[in-house]
Write a protein that holds these residues in place. Structure first.
Motif, PDB file in Angstrom:
ATOM      1  N   HIS A  27      39.333  54.778  42.131  1.00  0.00           N
ATOM      2  CA  HIS A  27      40.573  54.042  42.338  1.00  0.00           C
ATOM      3  C   HIS A  27      40.325  52.572  42.058  1.00  0.00           C
ATOM      4  O   HIS A  27      39.580  51.925  42.791  1.00  0.00           O
ATOM      5  N   VAL A  28      40.933  52.092  40.991  1.00  0.00           N
ATOM      6  CA  VAL A  28      40.776  50.689  40.652  1.00  0.00           C
ATOM      7  C   VAL A  28      42.117  50.112  40.254  1.00  0.00           C
ATOM      8  O   VAL A  28      42.998  50.812  39.773  1.00  0.00           O
ATOM      9  N   SER A  29      42.222  48.846  40.437  1.00  0.00           N
ATOM     10  CA  SER A  29      43.345  48.094  39.900  1.00  0.00           C
ATOM     11  C   SER A  29      42.811  47.253  38.745  1.00  0.00           C
ATOM     12  O   SER A  29      41.650  46.830  38.754  1.00  0.00           O
ATOM     13  N   MET A  30      43.651  47.032  37.772  1.00  0.00           N
ATOM     14  CA  MET A  30      43.260  46.238  36.601  1.00  0.00           C
ATOM     15  C   MET A  30      44.330  45.201  36.338  1.00  0.00           C
ATOM     16  O   MET A  30      45.520  45.464  36.529  1.00  0.00           O
ATOM     17  N   GLY A  31      43.889  44.061  35.872  1.00  0.00           N
ATOM     18  CA  GLY A  31      44.872  43.010  35.648  1.00  0.00           C
ATOM     19  C   GLY A  31      44.523  42.095  34.506  1.00  0.00           C
ATOM     20  O   GLY A  31      43.382  42.059  34.023  1.00  0.00           O
ATOM     21  N   TRP A  32      45.522  41.382  34.064  1.00  0.00           N
ATOM     22  CA  TRP A  32      45.383  40.329  33.063  1.00  0.00           C
ATOM     23  C   TRP A  32      45.683  38.987  33.723  1.00  0.00           C
ATOM     24  O   TRP A  32      46.684  38.855  34.445  1.00  0.00           O
ATOM     25  N   CYS A  62      40.707  39.885  31.375  1.00  0.00           N
ATOM     26  CA  CYS A  62      41.020  41.098  32.118  1.00  0.00           C
ATOM     27  C   CYS A  62      40.034  41.218  33.277  1.00  0.00           C
ATOM     28  O   CYS A  62      38.932  40.668  33.239  1.00  0.00           O
ATOM     29  N   ALA A  63      40.466  41.913  34.299  1.00  0.00           N
ATOM     30  CA  ALA A  63      39.663  42.041  35.501  1.00  0.00           C
ATOM     31  C   ALA A  63      39.912  43.391  36.147  1.00  0.00           C
ATOM     32  O   ALA A  63      40.979  43.996  35.980  1.00  0.00           O
ATOM     33  N   ILE A 106      42.142  45.936  46.100  1.00  0.00           N
ATOM     34  CA  ILE A 106      43.126  44.918  45.775  1.00  0.00           C
ATOM     35  C   ILE A 106      44.347  45.069  46.664  1.00  0.00           C
ATOM     36  O   ILE A 106      45.016  46.097  46.643  1.00  0.00           O
ATOM     37  N   ALA A 107      44.621  44.044  47.438  1.00  0.00           N
ATOM     38  CA  ALA A 107      45.819  44.058  48.277  1.00  0.00           C
ATOM     39  C   ALA A 107      46.992  43.405  47.559  1.00  0.00           C
ATOM     40  O   ALA A 107      48.134  43.852  47.668  1.00  0.00           O
ATOM     41  N   THR A 108      46.695  42.370  46.823  1.00  0.00           N
ATOM     42  CA  THR A 108      47.731  41.643  46.077  1.00  0.00           C
ATOM     43  C   THR A 108      47.337  41.651  44.609  1.00  0.00           C
ATOM     44  O   THR A 108      46.367  41.006  44.214  1.00  0.00           O
ATOM     45  N   TYR A 120      39.655  40.214  42.634  1.00  0.00           N
ATOM     46  CA  TYR A 120      39.059  41.036  41.582  1.00  0.00           C
ATOM     47  C   TYR A 120      37.559  40.802  41.510  1.00  0.00           C
ATOM     48  O   TYR A 120      37.077  39.679  41.656  1.00  0.00           O
ATOM     49  N   GLU A 121      36.831  41.877  41.252  1.00  0.00           N
ATOM     50  CA  GLU A 121      35.367  41.841  41.307  1.00  0.00           C
ATOM     51  C   GLU A 121      34.722  41.626  39.946  1.00  0.00           C
ATOM     52  O   GLU A 121      33.669  40.993  39.855  1.00  0.00           O
TER      53      GLU A 121
END
Length: 123
Positions: A31-36, A95-96, A101-103, A110-111
Motif C-alpha cells: 500500500h503506497v501513495s504516489m505523488g507529483w 515524483c515521490a 500518507i495522511a495528507t 513522502y519517504e
C-alpha cells in the motif's frame, strides 16, 4: 532501496502539453501513495497531484482541470498529463512515494523521491 526516475519534462509554450512519467523500482510495498510535486526557483516544494493505494486522486487548486495523475496496473509507473500549461507551472517536477500518507499533497510525508525533471513554460 526504492528508486524513482522521472522523465518527460521539457520546454513548451503556454497552452501546450507535457506528459511526465516516473518509474518506481525496487518497491515491494503493498500500500503506497504516489505523488507529483514541483519546485519553482526560490519557492518551496509544493504538491501538485497525488494518488493513494485505492486509486483516489487529489489535485492542487492550480492543477485541477488541467492535470491528470494516473498509474499503471502494477503501480510501478506514475504519470502526470499536463494540459493548458501556464508559465507559472514552470519548475522542477518530482515524483515521490510514501507508505504512511495522511495528507496526499504534504511534502514532508513522502519517504522516497526522484531526482526531478525540469518543466519550462514560456509565454
Amino acid at each position: 532501496q526504492v528508486q524513482l526516475t522521472e522523465s518527460g519534462g521539457g520546454s513548451v509554450q503556454a497552452g501546450g502539453s507535457l506528459r511526465l512519467s516516473c518509474v518506481v523500482s525496487r518497491h515491494t510495498f503493498s500500500h503506497v501513495s504516489m505523488g507529483w510535486f514541483r519546485q519553482a526557483p526560490g519557492k518551496e516544494r509544493e504538491g501538485v497531484a497525488a494518488i493513494d493505494s485505492y486509486g483516489s486522486t487529489t489535485y492542487s487548486n492550480s492543477a485541477k482541470g488541467r492535470f491528470t495523475i494516473s498509474q499503471d496496473d502494477a503501480k510501478t509507473t506514475l504519470y502526470l498529463q499536463m494540459n493548458a500549461l501556464k508559465p507559472e507551472d514552470t519548475g522542477m517536477y518530482y515524483c515521490a512515494v510514501g507508505r504512511y500518507i495522511a495528507t496526499l499533497l504534504e511534502v514532508n510525508e513522502y519517504e522516497y523521491w526522484g531526482q526531478g525533471t525540469q518543466v519550462t513554460v514560456s509565454s
